[in-house]
Design an enzyme around this catalytic site. Structure first.
Site, PDB file in Angstrom:
ATOM      1  CG  HIS A  63      -0.413   0.047   2.541  1.00 22.29           C
ATOM      2  ND1 HIS A  63       0.429  -0.911   3.047  1.00 22.29           N
ATOM      3  CD2 HIS A  63      -0.571   0.961   3.531  1.00 22.29           C
ATOM      4  CE1 HIS A  63       0.762  -0.582   4.284  1.00 22.29           C
ATOM      5  NE2 HIS A  63       0.178   0.554   4.601  1.00 22.29           N
ATOM      6  CG  ASP A  67       4.855   2.462   7.394  1.00 22.33           C
ATOM      7  OD1 ASP A  67       3.974   2.962   6.671  1.00 22.33           O
ATOM      8  OD2 ASP A  67       4.599   1.595   8.258  1.00 22.33           O
ATOM      9  CG  HIS A  68       4.122  -0.423   4.209  1.00 20.50           C
ATOM     10  ND1 HIS A  68       4.055  -1.752   4.567  1.00 20.50           N
ATOM     11  CD2 HIS A  68       3.679   0.277   5.287  1.00 20.50           C
ATOM     12  CE1 HIS A  68       3.593  -1.852   5.807  1.00 20.50           C
ATOM     13  NE2 HIS A  68       3.355  -0.632   6.264  1.00 20.50           N
ATOM     14  CG  HIS A 142      -4.258   0.001   6.187  1.00 20.24           C
ATOM     15  ND1 HIS A 142      -4.228   0.099   7.568  1.00 20.24           N
ATOM     16  CD2 HIS A 142      -3.136   0.649   5.754  1.00 20.24           C
ATOM     17  CE1 HIS A 142      -3.143   0.770   7.920  1.00 20.24           C
ATOM     18  NE2 HIS A 142      -2.468   1.122   6.842  1.00 20.24           N
ATOM     19  CG  HIS A 271       3.577  -3.077  10.521  1.00 17.38           C
ATOM     20  ND1 HIS A 271       2.602  -2.411  11.235  1.00 17.38           N
ATOM     21  CD2 HIS A 271       3.877  -2.264   9.486  1.00 17.38           C
ATOM     22  CE1 HIS A 271       2.326  -1.260  10.633  1.00 17.38           C
ATOM     23  NE2 HIS A 271       3.093  -1.141   9.574  1.00 17.38           N
TER      24      HIS A 271
HETATM   25 ZN   LIG Z   1       2.637   0.347   8.065  1.00 20.45          ZN
HETATM   26 ZN   LIG Z   2      -0.352   1.591   6.500  1.00 19.53          ZN
END
Ligand SMILES: [Zn+2]
Ligand SMILES: [Zn+2]
Length: 320
Positions: A63, A67-68, A142, A271
């Site tokens: 996504h 942070d990804h 999410h 995570h």
């Molecule tokens: Zn995350």
């Molecule tokens: Zn996220």
């Protein structure tokens, strides 16, 4: 066999001991590897883990949260430094392609190799990457569209039925070799068909790697055939209750209950919120998982390595 190296296991922000999300997955039969998520700093983690960008064949982004993905453009630029010409497949939300294209234009970036972008919404159909490796995306829940990826390696092993040949008295010479290569042979005035003496076994390994998600049960169907689930567990249930539903993450309890209900053999959690990264925080997560899940589980740390074989056996690899 699939081989996993965790490159980042912290949620939201990097900490002194953990980077943000990144996971390298290698088919153990060759050096090809796939990266799932590329938080900022992932390329440094790749170097430390002694993985080579030369062998990177695909990147899956779960996504658009930073942070990804904030490490993606930098590592693709670095992959082009040694005049790479082999393509890289990127399976990601289409915003990632837009962001990449804007960055290449604004920063005078020219890659010497092609990128094959696949919109993650189209990857909900299985995508063959190589003869043995394929990927399939599964929608999650999410704050932005988020996906899990099935990583599947499948190959056919052909074995000669030596018992049958011994029983028939076929001498172990060229005849065995010919049959092994699929050639029919003549023996005692009979034709022995290679297809009657070759046993085929399909070896399959299937792991699911989730992105951020507050409804693990969305993976119920895809997990039926999986030997391992790697899933976020940002908080314990008590902390999630305090934080509230807003961030749309899972607690250790939610994932553990789901894995137990599914009868999943192996679970790796990752995570973690910075508040759960000290030993007390990790212990609290582990105790919560243990209370609700009876299978084999690990809490991932950066640089942890695991292997998963055709029989569904997950092993943590000792780095010493
Ligand atoms: Zn995350
Ligand atoms: Zn996220």
């Amino acid at each position: 066999m699939l081989h996993f190296t965790f490159l980042g296991t912290s949620s939201g922000v990097p900490t002194l001991t953990r980077n943000v999300s990144g996971l390298a997955i290698r088919n153990s039969k060759n050096k090809d590897w796939i990266l799932v998520d590329a938080g900022e700093g992932t390329q440094h983690r790749i170097q430390q883990a002694k993985l080579s960008l030369k062998n990177l064949i695909a990147v899956c982004i779960t996504h658009v949260h930073g942070d990804h993905c904030y490490g993606l453009v930098g590592l693709l630029a670095s992959a082009g430094m040694d005049a790479r010409t082999a393509p890289i497949t990127i399976i990601a939300p289409k915003e990632i392609q837009k962001w990449f294209e804007a960055t290449t234009e604004l920063t005078d970036l020219h890659l010497p190799y092609p990128l094959n972008f696949i919109d993650v919404n189209e990857a909900t159909q299985i995508q063959p990457l190589t003869d043995e490796l394929s990927i399939q995306a599964h929608p999650l829940s999410h704050r932005v569209p988020s996906f899990a990826f099935s990583i599947i390696t499948q190959y056919t092993q052909k074995k000669l039925d030596t018992q049958a040949l011994i029983q028939l008295g076929v001498p172990k010479d060229k005849a065995w070799g010919d049959l092994q290569q699929g050639k029919d042979i003549q023996f005692n005035d009979q034709t022995l068909k290679a297809s009657d003496f070759i046993q085929t076994h399909i070896q399959r390994v299937h792991a699911i790697v989730g992105g951020d998600n507050d409804q693990p049960e969305l993976l119920a169907q895809s997990c039926q055939d999986a030997q391992l689930l790697i899933h976020e567990s940002t908080y314990t249930q008590a902390v999630l209750d305090k934080v509230g539903q807003g961030p749309m993450h899972s607690s250790a309890k939610m994932v553990a209950e789901f894995a137990q209900q599914q009868g999943l053999g192996n679970l790796i959690l990752t995570h973690f919120s910075p508040r759960h990264q000290d030993s007390a925080g990790q212990q609290a997560i582990a105790e919560e998982v243990r209370a609700f899940y009876k299978g084999n589980f690990y809490l991932a740390h950066d640089f942890d390595q695991f292997s998963l074989d055709e029989n569904g056996q997950l092993l943590k690899i000792d780095k010493t």
